[in-house]
Design an enzyme around this catalytic site. Structure first.
Site, short mmCIF file in Angstrom:
data_model
loop_
_atom_site.label_atom_id
_atom_site.label_comp_id
_atom_site.label_asym_id
_atom_site.label_seq_id
_atom_site.Cartn_x
_atom_site.Cartn_y
_atom_site.Cartn_z
CB THR A 113 4.68 30.08 6.69
OG1 THR A 113 3.57 30.14 7.17
CG2 THR A 113 5.60 29.42 7.18
CE LYS A 160 -4.06 27.26 15.93
NZ LYS A 160 -2.77 26.74 15.38
CB THR A 198 -1.01 30.02 14.47
OG1 THR A 198 -1.09 28.78 14.01
CG2 THR A 198 -1.24 31.27 13.41
CG ASP A 199 0.63 25.12 16.69
OD1 ASP A 199 -0.44 25.55 15.97
OD2 ASP A 199 1.37 24.01 16.66
#
Lengths: 652, 462
Positions: free
Chosen positions: B107, B262, B183-184
């Site tokens: 997004t 992350k 992002t995961d």
């Protein structure tokens, strides 16, 4: 003909029919169509914040913080696909927002680095209790909504808020006031400073649970608005579950006049300011409508109207006005602006001591980030000496007598926004009253804060699930409701309590205490009411210092008096000592005031003694004898025998 | 199929709407035994219950009404909302570099999806320009939506398609590439692209957002601006992840695709380069400023090598005390050809696993050891355990991150099964997935020396 700005200000003030509040009558308010509604914010007394597990109610000092965080805000679309007007204004200002974080009061939620945790149940239940007291229609499911705030007062850029009930009613002693809704929401940051493009906030208050009670615009005079604000405050406090003290309850007051628009005066923290603020705001709108009429008459075609600007070569001009000299020193750009057909408008009255030029200057500060003083106009109502400065400007334009001029200054980067802002504000004058939120000043006037947001800034919170409110859950809460406020009024009247004590008693939620004392100690409510609202209030006013005194100590004091069979008049002395030394127990206080236990006979024997000692200087004043004896005997009698009894005995 | 006029409603709530003939987007007066409500009926999220109807009241708030309290409903109007990001034609400036933005489903700008309650990304250049007008000053953007999957659904098939698409764009002369990504698993894709797209002449920048783009404080716009600066103007021609450096809106970090991970579920500055320093910082003011001295520079040629291979039968096993050997056995029995273990400390597992490991190696399964400490090297000579394990066929993967090792082993086994060849490919770094040296500040940043870090946090923007 020579134009005198101050004369014009006075003349226009009179022409619109402005009257000072102390002289205003109900007819004045009818004439200008005064209309006002309230949004009352009240912090709830919970242990933790609304959407995270940080403690609530702990405040930090502005220079006491552990980290700084920076954010910029960008408008997003509303649910219905529109950008909000305020959002776009804030985006234009290009502010850098700095948050001062303290570990103790902020976690990753406050800085929007973590989604919300589940809503604080304690807060939800207090809020529902108040919603029920307001006779609102309670919703079936609570939907957390995001309300955009791009001023940075909330790091996410929106406030999480939810409606608990709609369409309610307040029972004031003399009438009913309709409510639009009650919502539960998270409190915003406290502003530390806002200078140029940098605005600084503290995050301690951020996220504390708050309710907002919104009334219909049913109030027709400034005093009525204050009365309703007080009533809502009392009602909230009747639960005993809301915060009290500075900043714990704040009002946004909506005002409009006939033909005007809703303008919101934000963050009025003292109800006593409300009448003056609403009075002045209503007349400001009335004045803006007059300005509109004038402009539409003066300007041939408003759709073609535009301003002319010229950058001033500072080498060629000699200015005398100090802020301009300073601005040149600061290497600011100096811009002259021609406002065609605006003669007589810039000095037109808007509020006491303020005129239309201030409307422009305030917007330059807020939208273009130009610190004040940021402009001067050739109709300045305070400075007459500026005429020579402007004489150098006129030849730069095709000026006519109908035009007004202003000079503003600022850093190069802000000039474009500033010019747009000036033109926009002038054009809004053709329409009348702009939708704004305004900041309250203590002198009763207001200044521009931002464009008033509309329903377009609402967006469902995609981070949280709806919360159902079942009938069983609501019934459980309904059982713990306090006695309604109108019943409290009735009770006070039935108890014969003097009406001048009502405000104090309700503001401090003391009726339950009086009732408890009445039932458990059989002490008359009238006595307790005046002890609190006259005696204690007087002491509080006289000795303004921090104290850990709380009202429950009055119960303990009266219990002490009852148990020891002292006379009640002792309460008037003890209450002062206890207020000043709340940490002392009552036995110690008795000792410190040198109390001596005496029975009635002992005291009477003193009376006999005193009778013989009284030798009037003037034999005609024999009746003074009684007062003299009473005065001498009082210190001995108080606590032992009621003075009334002594009085009767002396007369015998 | 008839248009669904009761969007998302089901069961009892749907029945009620049908009974009273009220549509979604209909303005209704609803009488209930909790009083009267008035507003626009909104669609309901599919996974919410069937006991409530959602209504937007005049003040813009949404509320839910319990269907069991409804006495009657009346539709008095109808107004459907069209949620659309304003689309403006993206202005092309011939002086600006041309950048391609590939969409995978992350997004950047987004709108609300009522059915799921989630946000749907906006993507066309026009939409992007409407949401982030600053982009036009940086570069000319064209976009292509390759897939629309959530980050967790990205896999080998997508990696390969992406690599091939990048190869084509480079051949066609693009100046830089941006990949919008959830992002995961952003770092997994970054590692895969590092191996599949070798020797690129232009920057390849993966970017996402941690805080959804439907919030004013979102990191999406600034991340995208940073990515555009990096792709269009940066000198680093590598596969990089571009995300917030500090949580403040100040500058971004560019991380090498093989060393990035992350490290927080929701923080903006969640991406960190481990056991090394980030490649560079990027900001609107200063552009790309390298932190590392050595990197691959932008080139004029188009000599990129695309290697779109991946063996899917590879697994990553996170070791824990008391792990049973059947975990390893079942992988082997299910035909797995490669296993990466994230071991304890310097790269260890317990003794009961030894026979299973031995059996796996004998069956030709390739086993590589990484460390679950994430920082630091696998040093299997230090203790006997390590030496035993190596004797049973486990290869230490130096300081390769477990996820990177997993991606690399999949990529290697997609090309060869030869034991020595696999080992050579695995242990020859393509772009710093194994580093020969570990800078002391790679570990220290934000973690060592509490009083000093506290002082640092006070002085500088976090």
């Amino acid at each position: 003909m020579k134009f005198d700005a101050f004369e014009n200000y006075c003349y226009t003030r009179k022409a619109i029919g402005y009257v000072a509040r102390k002289n205003a009558t109900i007819d004045d308010y009818r004439r200008i169509g005064f209309m006002s509604g309230l949004e009352v914010h009240q912090q709830l007394k919970t242990k933790e914040k609304l959407f995270c597990n940080c403690p609530a109610g702990i405040y930090q000092k502005p220079n006491d913080y552990d980290a700084e965080i920076i954010r910029h805000m960008r408008p997003t679309l509303s649910e219905l696909g529109e950008y909000d007007g305020t959002a776009l204004m804030e985006f234009k200002t290009r502010k850098e927002i700095v948050y001062l974080i303290k570990h103790e009061t902020a976690c990753t939620y406050e800085i929007d680095d973590t989604p919300p945790f589940k809503i604080d149940r304690e807060a939800l239940e207090i809020a529902l209790e108040i919603a029920m007291l307001c006779k609102l229609n309670i919703v079936g499911e609570v939907h957390i909504t995001r309300k955009q705030y791009l001023d940075g007062s909330i790091p996410t850029g929106f406030q999480r808020t939810a409606i608990l009930g709609v369409e309610g009613e307040l029972d004031l002693p003399n009438r009913k006031v309709r409510l639009i809704q009650l919502s539960i929401e998270e409190d915003s940051c406290r502003e530390v400073s806002d200078i140029g493009h940098r605005r600084v906030y503290m995050t301690d208050r951020l996220g504390m649970p708050l309710i907002e009670t919104v009334t219909y615009p049913d109030m027709k005079t400034p005093d009525e608005v204050k009365e309703v604000a007080e009533h809502i405050r009392f009602l909230n406090r009747s639960t005993g579950k809301v915060r009290v003290g500075i900043g714990s309850s704040r009002q946004d007051v909506n005002v409009s006049c006939k033909g005007g628009t809703r303008v919101e005066i934000k963050g009025v923290s003292h109800n006593k300011w409300i009448p003056e603020l609403t009075h002045n705001e209503c007349f400001r709108q009335w004045a803006l409508l007059h300005i509109r009429e004038k402009l539409l008459k003066q300007i041939p075609d408003v759709s073609q109207w535009k301003i002319e600007t010229k950058e001033i070569n500072t080498h060629g001009c000699k200015f005398r006005y100090l802020p301009i000299i300073q601005a040149i020193k600061n290497k600011n750009k100096i811009i002259a602006v021609q406002l065609p057909y605006f003669r007589g408008i810039l000095s037109h009255f808007t509020q006491p001591g303020r005129c239309f030029a201030h409307e422009i200057s305030e917007r330059l500060k807020v939208i273009a980030c130009l610190e004040q003083p940021n402009m001067i106009c050739d109709e300045d109502i305070e400075n007459k000496e500026i005429a020579s400065d402007f004489k150098q400007i006129y030849p730069l334009f095709h000026a006519t007598e109908n035009d007004a001029f202003l000079i503003f200054w600022g850093p190069d980067d802000d000039i474009k926004t500033a010019i747009e802002t000036i033109e926009e504000r002038c054009k809004l004058a053709f329409k009348g009253v702009p939708n704004e939120t305004r900041k309250a000043l203590s002198n009763g006037t207001t200044i521009f804060e931002r464009v008033l947001p509309g329903p377009d800034r609402m967006y469902p919170d995609t981070d949280s699930a709806p919360i159902p409110l079942t009938n069983e859950y609501l019934q459980k809460i309904a059982q713990q409701l306090p006695v309604p406020l109108n019943k409290r009024y009735q009770q006070l009247i039935e108890w014969n309590v003097p009406t001048d004590t009502f405000t104090y008693l309700l503001r401090n939620n003391l009726v339950p205490l009086i009732e408890k004392i009445y039932h458990e100690l059989q002490i008359s409510p009238k006595f307790v009411a005046t002890l609190l609202a006259h005696r204690l209030k007087n002491i509080q006013g006289k000795y303004k210092h921090k104290t850990s005194f709380n009202f429950y100590m009055v119960y303990e004091m009266l219990q002490f008096i009852k148990h020891n069979s002292y006379s009640l008049s002792l309460a008037h002395i003890l209450i002062k000592e206890k207020y000043l030394h709340p940490e002392m127990d009552f036995d110690s206080i008795m000792h410190s005031i040198n109390f001596q236990r005496k029975n009635k006979d002992e005291i009477l024997s003193f009376v006999q003694l005193l009778r013989t000692k009284f030798i009037p200087l003037n034999p005609k004043k024999e009746k003074l004898k009684k007062h003299w004896i009473m005065g001498k005997i009082r210190p001995l009698a108080i606590g032992n025998v009621e003075m009334k009894e002594i009085c009767e005995l002396i007369e015998q | 199929m008839a248009e669904d006029i009761f969007k998302g409603y089901k069961g009892r709530a749907l029945e009620i709407l049908k009974t009273f003939n009220v549509r979604v987007w209909g303005q209704a007066i609803i009488k209930t035994n909790r009083g009267e409500f008035k507003g626009t009926v909104l669609p309901r999220a599919e996974n919410d219950d069937d006991m409530h109807i959602v209504v937007k009241v005049a003040t813009g708030y949404n509320i839910g009404i319990d269907v069991s309290t409804i006495i009657s409903m009346e539709e008095i109007g109808y107004k459907e909302a069209h949620y659309k990001i304003p689309e403006k034609e993206f202005p092309i400036n011939p002086k600006n570099p041309n950048v391609k933005l590939f969409g995978t489903g992350g997004t950047i700008a987004s709108r609300l999806d009522y059915r799921t309650g989630a946000v749907i990304p906006a993507f066309s250049p026009g939409e992007l320009y409407g949401a982030v007008p600053e982009l036009a000053d940086i570069c000319n953007i064209t976009t292509e939506k390759l897939f629309a999957v959530f980050s967790e659904n990205m896999g080998p098939e997508q990696y390969k398609k992406l690599a091939i698409a990048i190869g084509k764009e480079i051949e066609n002369g693009i100046d830089g590439i941006i990949i919008g990504h959830g992002t995961d698993t952003l770092s997994h894709t970054a590692a895969a692209l590092t191996f599949m797209v070798q020797n690129p002449p232009v920057p390849i920048v993966l970017v996402g957002s941690q805080r959804s783009s439907d919030r004013p404080s979102s990191d999406a716009a600034l991340n995208l601006i940073h990515a555009a600066i990096t792709a269009g103007h940066g000198d680093i021609a590598e596969v990089m992840v571009c995300m917030f450096g500090p949580t403040s809106d100040e500058y971004g970090f560019l991380h090498r695709g093989t060393r990035v991970r992350k490290m927080h579920s929701s923080y903006r500055s969640t991406f960190r380069t481990l056991s090394d320093t980030p490649l560079a910082t990027v900001s609107r003011k200063d552009g790309v400023k390298p932190i590392k001295k050595e990197y691959n520079h932008r080139r004029k040629d188009r000599n990129v090598i695309i290697k779109p291979y991946f063996e899917e039968k590879v697994s990553l096993v996170y070791y824990y005390p008391n792990m049973q050997p059947d975990i390893i056995d079942s992988l082997v029995d299910n035909g797995y050809r490669g296993i990466v273990i994230a071991g304890t400390g310097l790269g260890h597992v317990n003794k009961p696993l030894y026979p299973a490991i031995e059996r796996a190696t004998k069956k030709g399964v390739h086993i590589y050891m990484t460390v679950q400490t994430l920082y630091g090297y696998c040093h299997m000579y230090v203790y006997d355990t390590g030496r035993d394990l190596m004797a049973k066929g486990i290869v230490p993967a130096e300081n390769m991150l477990p996820e990177t090792a997993y991606i690399k082993l999949g990529w290697v086994l997609g090309q060869t099964d030869d034991r020595e060849e696999v080992k050579k490919l695995m242990l020859t770094p393509i772009n710093d997935e194994i580093t020969r040296r570990e800078p002391y500040n790679g570990y220290l940043v934000y973690q060592g020396g509490v009083p000093e870090v506290e002082e640092f946090l006070r002085k500088f923007h976090k």
